[in-house]
Design a protein around this motif. Sequence first.
Motif: not given
Length: 286
Positions: A168, A195, A197
């Motif tokens: 990430q 997110d 990731r």
Amino acid sequence: MSFFAIGDIQGCYDGFRTLLDRIHFNPAADTVWLAGDLVNRGPGSLDTLRFVRQHPAFSVVLGNHDLHLLAVAFGGASLRRKDTLRQILDAPDAAELLQWLAQQPLMLTGQSVSGLSLAMTHAGIPPHWTISKTQSLAGELETAIREAAANPDSDHFLRHMYGNEADQWKEALDGTLRLQAIANYLTRMRFIDNDFRMDLNLKEDVDSAPSNLKPWFTYPRPDKVRILFGHWAALEGEAASSYAIALDAGYVWGGHMKAVNIDTITDNNDHVAIEVSAPMEQVPTG
């Protein structure tokens, strides 16, 4: 004069030459972008490197298999059981080929004849990175790779390239983790969550992902760039995206090798593609 993009070759030199014949490649006039993974798994990695290096018509981005070769050559990494890279390492011109490979970029940018903005990396560009940011981060990694090739005995990035921990992006990342994250996004990314990731283990088709993950190219982008990418053979050269065009159709696994005529890309992402099929007797090496 034609402008083409071709997906992962992975050492399948004969298929690559067949595809070039199919698109009537003219090395004196044409431009061809190659989406990385020039080498490994197929039987002709050495011939592929020699041929691509010989012709300035080709522009290359590095893929994860190319980086693996450089890590073996300059970073002391071990060959894996399924690798087909020994022919390069033992070649009389190995030093020249490997130094040439280390100088290749992680990203290409340009325009189609109609003025569409284009970018290519091996695995894609995460939706939260602008093109200018991606260029800057790719430049950081390119510098690290070139320094490693120039000073192989130093404690350089190619000695610490592998790892899924850097999954990430965070602006505060530095050192090895920062370079690992850049390499993972540009050469290994497939599925990401909200997110951004990455799941660096999942390699299958889109329908195989758990509900919290989606292909990176399904997230919206703020710009209108067309992103050309390889790496994801399970997509079979098809990406359901308004801005991304998949080039890896899995030739080395018995599928196809794909070329896209870049100047035919339309506003709605339609394009003309030319493919050659792998021989029926081709057996994947792993």
